[in-house]
Design a protein around this motif. Structure first.
Motif, PDB file in Angstrom:
ATOM      1  N   THR A  10       0.834  -1.207   0.000  1.00 61.45           N
ATOM      2  CA  THR A  10       0.000   0.000   0.000  1.00 61.45           C
ATOM      3  C   THR A  10       0.866   1.252   0.000  1.00 61.45           C
ATOM      4  O   THR A  10       0.626   2.184  -0.777  1.00 61.45           O
ATOM      5  N   VAL A  11       1.853   1.293   0.874  1.00 66.81           N
ATOM      6  CA  VAL A  11       2.738   2.461   0.937  1.00 66.81           C
ATOM      7  C   VAL A  11       3.448   2.661  -0.398  1.00 66.81           C
ATOM      8  O   VAL A  11       3.593   3.793  -0.864  1.00 66.81           O
ATOM      9  N   ASP A  12       3.868   1.586  -1.028  1.00 71.95           N
ATOM     10  CA  ASP A  12       4.536   1.713  -2.328  1.00 71.95           C
ATOM     11  C   ASP A  12       3.606   2.347  -3.364  1.00 71.95           C
ATOM     12  O   ASP A  12       4.042   3.149  -4.189  1.00 71.95           O
ATOM     13  N   VAL A  13       2.332   2.024  -3.309  1.00 78.06           N
ATOM     14  CA  VAL A  13       1.354   2.622  -4.228  1.00 78.06           C
ATOM     15  C   VAL A  13       1.129   4.095  -3.888  1.00 78.06           C
ATOM     16  O   VAL A  13       0.971   4.933  -4.766  1.00 78.06           O
ATOM     17  N   MET A  14       1.133   4.422  -2.599  1.00 80.19           N
ATOM     18  CA  MET A  14       0.853   5.792  -2.158  1.00 80.19           C
ATOM     19  C   MET A  14       2.046   6.738  -2.347  1.00 80.19           C
ATOM     20  O   MET A  14       1.916   7.935  -2.141  1.00 80.19           O
ATOM     21  N   ARG A  15       3.156   6.226  -2.752  1.00 75.23           N
ATOM     22  CA  ARG A  15       4.382   7.024  -2.911  1.00 75.23           C
ATOM     23  C   ARG A  15       4.165   8.261  -3.782  1.00 75.23           C
ATOM     24  O   ARG A  15       4.770   9.304  -3.550  1.00 75.23           O
ATOM     25  N   ASP A  16       3.305   8.171  -4.766  1.00 77.17           N
ATOM     26  CA  ASP A  16       3.069   9.299  -5.680  1.00 77.17           C
ATOM     27  C   ASP A  16       1.886  10.168  -5.275  1.00 77.17           C
ATOM     28  O   ASP A  16       1.492  11.061  -6.023  1.00 77.17           O
ATOM     29  N   ALA A  17       1.326   9.930  -4.091  1.00 81.18           N
ATOM     30  CA  ALA A  17       0.185  10.729  -3.636  1.00 81.18           C
ATOM     31  C   ALA A  17       0.605  12.193  -3.483  1.00 81.18           C
ATOM     32  O   ALA A  17       1.699  12.489  -3.006  1.00 81.18           O
ATOM     33  N   ARG A  18      -0.260  13.070  -3.900  1.00 77.10           N
ATOM     34  CA  ARG A  18       0.012  14.509  -3.810  1.00 77.10           C
ATOM     35  C   ARG A  18      -0.565  15.118  -2.544  1.00 77.10           C
ATOM     36  O   ARG A  18      -0.146  16.186  -2.128  1.00 77.10           O
ATOM     37  N   ASP A  19      -1.550  14.451  -1.965  1.00 82.29           N
ATOM     38  CA  ASP A  19      -2.243  14.955  -0.785  1.00 82.29           C
ATOM     39  C   ASP A  19      -2.048  13.979   0.375  1.00 82.29           C
ATOM     40  O   ASP A  19      -1.704  12.817   0.166  1.00 82.29           O
ATOM     41  N   PRO A  20      -2.321  14.426   1.611  1.00 80.70           N
ATOM     42  CA  PRO A  20      -2.216  13.515   2.754  1.00 80.70           C
ATOM     43  C   PRO A  20      -3.142  12.307   2.604  1.00 80.70           C
ATOM     44  O   PRO A  20      -4.215  12.411   2.015  1.00 80.70           O
ATOM     45  N   TRP A  21      -2.709  11.187   3.134  1.00 79.79           N
ATOM     46  CA  TRP A  21      -3.509   9.967   3.160  1.00 79.79           C
ATOM     47  C   TRP A  21      -3.285   9.301   4.513  1.00 79.79           C
ATOM     48  O   TRP A  21      -2.297   9.567   5.189  1.00 79.79           O
ATOM     49  N   TRP A  22      -4.222   8.436   4.890  1.00 78.62           N
ATOM     50  CA  TRP A  22      -4.169   7.766   6.186  1.00 78.62           C
ATOM     51  C   TRP A  22      -4.686   6.343   6.061  1.00 78.62           C
ATOM     52  O   TRP A  22      -5.615   6.083   5.319  1.00 78.62           O
ATOM     53  N   VAL A  23      -4.129   5.456   6.870  1.00 75.72           N
ATOM     54  CA  VAL A  23      -4.720   4.151   7.133  1.00 75.72           C
ATOM     55  C   VAL A  23      -5.576   4.340   8.380  1.00 75.72           C
ATOM     56  O   VAL A  23      -5.141   4.988   9.343  1.00 75.72           O
ATOM     57  N   ILE A  24      -6.818   3.824   8.350  1.00 82.89           N
ATOM     58  CA  ILE A  24      -7.712   3.952   9.506  1.00 82.89           C
ATOM     59  C   ILE A  24      -8.202   2.565   9.926  1.00 82.89           C
ATOM     60  O   ILE A  24      -7.772   1.549   9.375  1.00 82.89           O
ATOM     61  N   SER A  25      -9.095   2.539  10.874  1.00 82.73           N
ATOM     62  CA  SER A  25      -9.768   1.342  11.381  1.00 82.73           C
ATOM     63  C   SER A  25      -8.791   0.363  12.016  1.00 82.73           C
ATOM     64  O   SER A  25      -7.822   0.768  12.643  1.00 82.73           O
ATOM     65  N   SER A  26      -9.050  -0.937  11.873  1.00 83.96           N
ATOM     66  CA  SER A  26      -8.278  -1.934  12.618  1.00 83.96           C
ATOM     67  C   SER A  26      -6.797  -1.925  12.263  1.00 83.96           C
ATOM     68  O   SER A  26      -5.946  -2.129  13.144  1.00 83.96           O
ATOM     69  N   ALA A  27      -6.451  -1.690  11.008  1.00 85.58           N
ATOM     70  CA  ALA A  27      -5.031  -1.661  10.635  1.00 85.58           C
ATOM     71  C   ALA A  27      -4.315  -0.504  11.333  1.00 85.58           C
ATOM     72  O   ALA A  27      -3.170  -0.648  11.766  1.00 85.58           O
ATOM     73  N   ALA A  28      -4.993   0.634  11.479  1.00 85.26           N
ATOM     74  CA  ALA A  28      -4.400   1.772  12.191  1.00 85.26           C
ATOM     75  C   ALA A  28      -4.230   1.446  13.667  1.00 85.26           C
ATOM     76  O   ALA A  28      -3.226   1.830  14.284  1.00 85.26           O
ATOM     77  N   VAL A  29      -5.192   0.752  14.241  1.00 78.87           N
ATOM     78  CA  VAL A  29      -5.074   0.344  15.645  1.00 78.87           C
ATOM     79  C   VAL A  29      -3.846  -0.550  15.802  1.00 78.87           C
ATOM     80  O   VAL A  29      -3.048  -0.378  16.730  1.00 78.87           O
TER      81      VAL A  29
END
Length: 150
Positions: free
Chosen positions: A13-32
């Motif tokens: 997921t992080v590898d895909v988000m590498r080109d994100a221009r805006d903030p992004w977050w993991v939420i829910s159980s994975a964030a916990v």
């Protein structure tokens, strides 16, 4: 210690988000789990991002946005499920939850960096994550709040 399937999914997921221009977050159980709570059952990885970034990520992954993006509890402007990683990654943009005040956008204000295999995953801070989970109002989310805050 993260389960191997969660770790692999987050790295992908992080590898895909590498080109994100805006903030992004993991939420829910994975964030916990990323906050170090164990044991916690994680069935998928929920990612919040901007509409533009979500569209670019889905296009790059070949993920077709779901036409029916609403339920009685949640809705998203753009929603897609990336099913290649060990755990499904749900990509959400313009994500809202229904509350007593009506539809409320879920857009974290805090952004905590969590290091993972020389990468960075972003999650809301503990207090904000607990507030988001409480807003969802489901029994499993209240259990996640209990684990996160105990």
């Amino acid at each position: 210690m993260l389960a191997a399937d969660l770790r692999e999914t987050l790295v992908m997921t992080v590898d895909v988000m590498r080109d994100a221009r805006d903030p992004w977050w993991v939420i829910s159980s994975a964030a916990v789990a990323l906050h170090g709570v164990a044991p916690i059952e994680v069935g998928d990885v929920d990612v919040l991002m901007s509409v533009g970034d979500a569209r670019r990520a889905m296009d790059g992954l070949g993920v077709v946005p779901t036409k029916d993006r609403a339920s009685s509890l949640f809705r998203s402007t753009l929603f897609g499920r990336w099913e290649t990683p060990p755990l499904v990654v749900e990509i959400m943009a313009g994500f809202h939850v229904t509350t007593s005040a009506g539809w409320t956008e879920v857009l974290p204000r805090t952004r905590v960096s969590v290091s993972l295999d020389r990468r960075v995953v972003y999650v809301p801070d503990r207090a904000e994550l607990a507030a988001i989970l409480s807003m969802f109002g489901r029994p499993k989310d209240f259990e996640r709040v209990r684990l996160l805050t105990s």
